[in-house]
Design an enzyme around this catalytic site. Sequence first.
Site, PDB file in Angstrom:
ATOM      1  N   HIS A 167       0.664  -1.125   0.107  1.00  0.00           N
ATOM      2  CA  HIS A 167      -0.160  -0.054  -0.064  1.00  0.00           C
ATOM      3  C   HIS A 167       0.771   1.268  -0.027  1.00  0.00           C
ATOM      4  CE1 HIS A 167      -3.622   2.261   1.252  1.00  0.00           C
ATOM      5  NE2 HIS A 167      -2.665   3.069   1.885  1.00  0.00           N
ATOM      6  N   GLU A 168       1.591   1.348   0.849  1.00  0.00           N
ATOM      7  CA  GLU A 168       2.460   2.435   0.813  1.00  0.00           C
ATOM      8  C   GLU A 168       3.562   2.844  -0.128  1.00  0.00           C
ATOM      9  OE1 GLU A 168       1.582   4.431   3.332  1.00  0.00           O
ATOM     10  OE2 GLU A 168       0.473   2.915   4.175  1.00  0.00           O
ATOM     11  N   GLU A 221      -5.863   7.299  -1.155  1.00  0.00           N
ATOM     12  CA  GLU A 221      -5.973   6.106  -0.244  1.00  0.00           C
ATOM     13  C   GLU A 221      -6.744   5.001  -1.109  1.00  0.00           C
ATOM     14  OE1 GLU A 221      -4.018   5.912   1.915  1.00  0.00           O
ATOM     15  OE2 GLU A 221      -3.687   7.753   2.230  1.00  0.00           O
TER      16      GLU A 221
END
Length: 832
Positions: free
Chosen positions: A290-291, A313
């Site tokens: 995700h990051e 996001e």
Amino acid sequence: MPSLTRDEAVARARLLRVDAAEVDLDLDRGAEEFGSRTVLRFTCHEPGADTFLDLAPVRLHRVVLNGTELDPADLADRRLPLTGLAAENVLTVEADMSFGHDGQGLHRSTDPADDEDYVYGHLFLDAAPRVFACFDQPDLKTPYTVRVTVPRHWSVVGNGAAREVEPGRWQLATTRPLSTYFVTVCAGPWVSVTAEHDGVPLGIHARRSLQDALRANAPRLLDVTTRCLDGYQRLFDIRYPFGEYHQVFVPEFNAGAMENPGCVTIRDPYLFRGAATPDQVFAVDNTVAHEMAHMWFGDLVTMRWWDDLWLNESFAEYMAYRMCVEVLGLDEAWVEFGMVRKQWGYAAERSPSTHPVAGSPAPDALSALQNFDGISYAKGASVLRQLIAHIGDDAFVAGVRDHLESHAFGNADLGEFLGAMARAAGRPLDDWAVAWLGTAGADRLALDRAGTLTRTVPADHPARRPHTLDVAAFAADGAPALRETVTLGADDDTVAVPGLAQADVSALLVPNAADLTWAEVVLDEATLAALPDTMADLPDPVARQVLWVALLGGVHRGDVDPRLLLDVVDAAWAREDQPTVLQRVGLAVTGTVAPVFLPPDEAPDALARMAAAADELAARVAGASGSEADGTALVAARTSARSSTDVARLRGWAAGDGLPDALVGDDDFRWLVLRRLSALDALDDAALAEAEAADRSLAGRLAAHGVRAVRPTEEAKTATWDRLRDDASLSNYEALEIARGFWASPDPDLVRPYVGRVGDCLARLDDRMGEDAVSRVATALFPLTVVEDATLEASAAILARDDLSPGVLRSVLDADHVLSEALASRARFDPR
């Protein structure tokens, strides 16, 4: 303190271009304050104009604008007026700043294991002025050159490659243009594992006391990192843009992780010091993915204003799960997404605070933070899956590449993203965007025996969303009987499902069986009745997850008797093979269904049934070997430790007797057992003191707070409440752990006197901690286990207060809604 408004940001961005920022931080002045010197070089497009600087110091020593000294006394409400700007400007600011202890700004934490201090920067959403002088808005990007002074035995990691130029003096390479909220410095006596992949230097860092955990976890973390790096570079056709790539596991972090370019910060409980279940390992791998997705979407291209934060996001959420499947080979990824993330989002949709994915007004920065929730993450990611179903994956990837290339190192908004998608798809997406992004609420999908799929639109949020999904039927023995892909058009309330009318009357009917769309599933009565006998035999793990989520959601909506859920747990939970399902259902029963949705006199039986199911699960894998069996045994043991009333066995486990092999010497499991013993009032002070002496880690100190908080005695509750309310030295994590344990009580009479005191306690916390930290405490401190109309009245009084921050009030509102759901459920299924 005023929050920056969108209008102010637009005006300042029109006026200024920030050309460079130099930040010099002196972190070697003690534990409470640090020195900050900033030099900003910026262009003013309208010479002679006025603006303001963002700054939140303890003391402001000196401000020099273009050689002229400004009066530090002009600083008010974190704003310093700048008047008569030149075309080219140089601003120098020297100040003393305060270290944070609430997870915001430059957070400083002492590790009780060795008394070493660690510092990390977390500048999201508006905390940058607590660290350096800046124009704090996402669309005024600039390169940063950072220098840091630290104690000589410390090391420094940051956005740019760091090197020690003299003892205790570190220089970080000048970065590419960054938004203020991405700047970070991580300093302390880190232990590190480094590597290099495809020309990118990699580093993983943690506190010195976590060295063994770091060494044990680093090979997997580096493997996930390198595979995702390759995967994203291939998919986006853009090389990683920020030089080195570091991941720092930091203490007392409010969120899961933060996507600072080149220096991701991650909460250090993710660096397992004991045994980890497969779903825990997956959560960390998914966080890494995700990051890293943010390095392109969010960091390389950043939203122009906070109302598009959801897009950052949602995109990273979707991409992480896609990487987990396509690159990491984790086939269970979408099961986890439905079981964990979508449940979070559906709960947000049911709350009065629901909002559209996009287009929610964010007139100032802090209002955007209130919508940073499961809708922004899970619903947004689900909407992107529907977009791909609508335009095709090739067009989606082409649109993403166009968007990233067109706005690299700059900013963009939703309209520009949709424009890139429309160009790639060769058709307009305006109507689709309005339906999916511009309206709140989740449709409900129901399938009847006549072969009709029906969509019910939320009455408070009418919308016409098109759905592409599949429906399935399973025979009484679990065998697949039918699977059909259907499209529910924007103007359709129903659609016929071919062949369904011929399905056996005892078949399980599962709308959205592959979990492709965003909609709550409502199960028909025959399916509900058949679930105890049939659920465990379904071969499709995603369909089973959809059914579990439908059951749990139905309990909250008041459609499903919580006792039926327990019947399904009795019959099917111990035969489930998906770790995430096992873990989340177990947590739901022990943490919400038993203490909230069932009356107090039924809660012990519910926990006993959960404990029996855990014993059955343990017996199923007893003697088996391999990681899957070990993981299942861990879930069984932890579920039992949360629900068992067998004090003798719990005391044996606390002493290390009779444990599964993977849990021998596991301090975290021991604390879980001690917490349960304390909740049963079967743990004395001597045993707790012995446990604290044996585990001097930060995790052990936090766990001890929770153990004290759950003890069901009047003396323990009084001491716990007084400390939470009055102890200004509590960190964000300590306050949260205490709040999480306080309302645990077999007898509501014990904690009922505190229901009316919650608002005052939150106001005290709001005065000494940042909004992000207190919002999390507010959720935990809500008296959800005292399910009474009087609690609802006390909640209304909190919501009417004017001395609580918006984020705290939002947390209370969401918890208030769960209380209302529990009251409605009890009224329907237990009208005593």
